[in-house]
Design a protein around this motif. Sequence first.
Motif, PDB file in Angstrom:
ATOM      1  N   MET A  47     100.789  77.483  23.765  1.00  0.00           N
ATOM      2  CA  MET A  47     101.221  78.837  23.921  1.00  0.00           C
ATOM      3  C   MET A  47     101.559  79.364  22.526  1.00  0.00           C
ATOM      4  SD  MET A  47     103.740  79.336  27.106  1.00  0.00           S
ATOM      5  CE  MET A  47     103.279  79.030  28.725  1.00  0.00           C
ATOM      6  N   PRO A  48     101.299  80.719  21.994  1.00  0.00           N
ATOM      7  CA  PRO A  48     101.690  81.077  20.690  1.00  0.00           C
ATOM      8  C   PRO A  48     103.253  80.863  20.462  1.00  0.00           C
ATOM      9  CG  PRO A  48     100.584  83.027  22.132  1.00  0.00           C
ATOM     10  CD  PRO A  48     100.864  81.720  22.969  1.00  0.00           C
ATOM     11  N   LYS A  49     103.533  80.849  19.197  1.00  0.00           N
ATOM     12  CA  LYS A  49     104.992  80.317  18.906  1.00  0.00           C
ATOM     13  C   LYS A  49     105.929  81.165  19.553  1.00  0.00           C
ATOM     14  CE  LYS A  49     107.656  78.800  14.773  1.00  0.00           C
ATOM     15  NZ  LYS A  49     107.731  78.614  13.667  1.00  0.00           N
ATOM     16  N   ALA A  50     105.953  82.486  19.402  1.00  0.00           N
ATOM     17  CA  ALA A  50     106.934  83.490  19.762  1.00  0.00           C
ATOM     18  C   ALA A  50     107.193  83.153  21.456  1.00  0.00           C
ATOM     19  CB  ALA A  50     106.661  84.764  19.643  1.00  0.00           C
ATOM     20  N   GLU A  51     106.123  83.102  22.028  1.00  0.00           N
ATOM     21  CA  GLU A  51     106.168  83.107  23.501  1.00  0.00           C
ATOM     22  C   GLU A  51     106.580  81.655  23.860  1.00  0.00           C
ATOM     23  OE1 GLU A  51     103.270  83.543  27.380  1.00  0.00           O
ATOM     24  OE2 GLU A  51     102.373  83.831  25.342  1.00  0.00           O
ATOM     25  N   ILE A  55     110.007  81.205  26.271  1.00  0.00           N
ATOM     26  CA  ILE A  55     109.684  80.654  27.495  1.00  0.00           C
ATOM     27  C   ILE A  55     110.627  79.030  27.677  1.00  0.00           C
ATOM     28  CG2 ILE A  55     108.158  79.532  29.306  1.00  0.00           C
ATOM     29  CD1 ILE A  55     106.351  81.835  28.801  1.00  0.00           C
ATOM     30  N   GLY A  56     110.395  78.527  26.336  1.00  0.00           N
ATOM     31  CA  GLY A  56     110.969  77.140  26.174  1.00  0.00           C
ATOM     32  C   GLY A  56     112.518  77.207  26.389  1.00  0.00           C
ATOM     33  N   LYS A  57     113.165  78.355  26.053  1.00  0.00           N
ATOM     34  CA  LYS A  57     114.453  78.489  26.037  1.00  0.00           C
ATOM     35  C   LYS A  57     114.943  78.879  27.521  1.00  0.00           C
ATOM     36  CE  LYS A  57     118.450  81.315  24.534  1.00  0.00           C
ATOM     37  NZ  LYS A  57     119.195  80.762  25.577  1.00  0.00           N
TER      38      LYS A  57
END
Length: 82
Positions: A47-51, A55-57
């Motif tokens: 995934m793109p870094k911002a996404e 989502i990771g958080k």
Amino acid sequence: MSLETIKIEAQKAIGEAPDLKTLQEVFKKYLDKKGELTQVLRSLEGMPKAERAKIGKEANDLKVFLQKKIEEKKSSLADSSR
């Protein structure tokens, strides 16, 4: 599967677990190495870094939340078996 779906289904399964064995199966289904939440975390790689960060958080917060709910249910089951 979305994080919200995982949360709803896992909470329901935790709440309905009649014993520690079933609760362990719930843990395996959602939080174990091959669990559904773990699969979401592994899918972040592409995934793109911002996404990925967002989502990771959310996924990590959900993981902590579910671990807490499982521990609470374990305590409840242990207390009721005494």
